[in-house]
Design a protein around this motif. Structure first.
Motif, PDB file in Angstrom:
ATOM      1  N   ASP A 112       0.848  -1.192   0.000  1.00  0.00           N
ATOM      2  CA  ASP A 112       0.000   0.000   0.000  1.00  0.00           C
ATOM      3  C   ASP A 112       0.885   1.244   0.000  1.00  0.00           C
ATOM      4  O   ASP A 112       0.594   2.232  -0.670  1.00  0.00           O
ATOM      5  N   ASN A 115       2.089   2.131  -3.432  1.00  0.00           N
ATOM      6  CA  ASN A 115       1.112   2.909  -4.197  1.00  0.00           C
ATOM      7  C   ASN A 115       1.131   4.379  -3.811  1.00  0.00           C
ATOM      8  O   ASN A 115       0.985   5.253  -4.662  1.00  0.00           O
ATOM      9  N   LEU A 118       4.010   5.955  -5.562  1.00  0.00           N
ATOM     10  CA  LEU A 118       3.720   6.171  -6.980  1.00  0.00           C
ATOM     11  C   LEU A 118       2.804   7.370  -7.211  1.00  0.00           C
ATOM     12  O   LEU A 118       2.987   8.133  -8.155  1.00  0.00           O
ATOM     13  N   GLU A 119       1.822   7.528  -6.347  1.00  0.00           N
ATOM     14  CA  GLU A 119       0.876   8.634  -6.491  1.00  0.00           C
ATOM     15  C   GLU A 119       1.478   9.974  -6.095  1.00  0.00           C
ATOM     16  O   GLU A 119       1.118  11.002  -6.643  1.00  0.00           O
ATOM     17  N   GLN A 139      11.785   4.608  -1.124  1.00  0.00           N
ATOM     18  CA  GLN A 139      11.426   3.743  -2.236  1.00  0.00           C
ATOM     19  C   GLN A 139      12.314   2.500  -2.245  1.00  0.00           C
ATOM     20  O   GLN A 139      11.845   1.391  -2.505  1.00  0.00           O
TER      21      GLN A 139
END
Length: 163
Positions: A112, A115, A118-119, A139
């Motif tokens: 999660d 994500n 990434l966003e 990351q």
């Protein structure tokens, strides 16, 4: 004449009973290089280069998170000082840091968290517990978690555990 099966005995699938760690707090860095608001940006640049990091949390005198300083923030200062012909030695972390800091919950599942990375396009997120900085997830930490989880059930989590 009976029918014979040539399939052979089937192997029983083993159930994975081992709970694999996959929370942010299982992979975050706890031994952090932090900065103070009154430090000079040029000193931050030296520390970033020496320790091969791309940024870090900024703490006040009460060790509370007040910002993040990154290579990009330092580059901006260098560029502006050259453009305006201003001495680089004068700028402090407080003048250049990002003050509105996004954080992640240490109990969040690392996938999660991937994500969220990434966003958001962030490279790192501080982790707070009771308002105090306890770690940082990057990351690269998420990539380490993914490699360790390779071949396992990626949904196995331990919920509501303390980090």
């Amino acid at each position: 004449m009976g029918i014979k099966s040539f399939q052979g005995a089937r192997r029983q699938q083993q159930k994975v009973t081992e709970q694999l760690p996959c929370r942010v707090c299982d992979y975050m860095s706890r031994d952090l290089i932090t900065f103070r608001t009154d430090q000079k940006v040029i000193e931050v640049v030296e520390i970033l280069i020496k320790h091969k990091i791309s940024g870090g949390p900024v703490l006040n005198e009460k060790n509370e998170l007040v910002g993040i300083i990154s290579e990009g923030d330092c580059l901006k200062q260098i560029s502006e000082s050259r453009y305006y012909n201003m001495p680089m030695e004068d700028d402090t972390v407080e003048q250049r840091m990002v003050k509105n800091v996004d954080t992640l919950d240490g109990n969040m599942n690392v996938f999660d968290a991937a994500n969220v990375f990434l966003e958001s396009k962030h490279r790192r997120f501080p982790i707070l517990e009771n308002g105090k900085l306890v770690g940082q997830i990057s990351q690269k930490d998420i990539l380490v978690a993914a490699l360790e989880m390779k071949g396992h059930n990626w949904n196995s989590t331990t919920k509501n555990s303390n980090c």
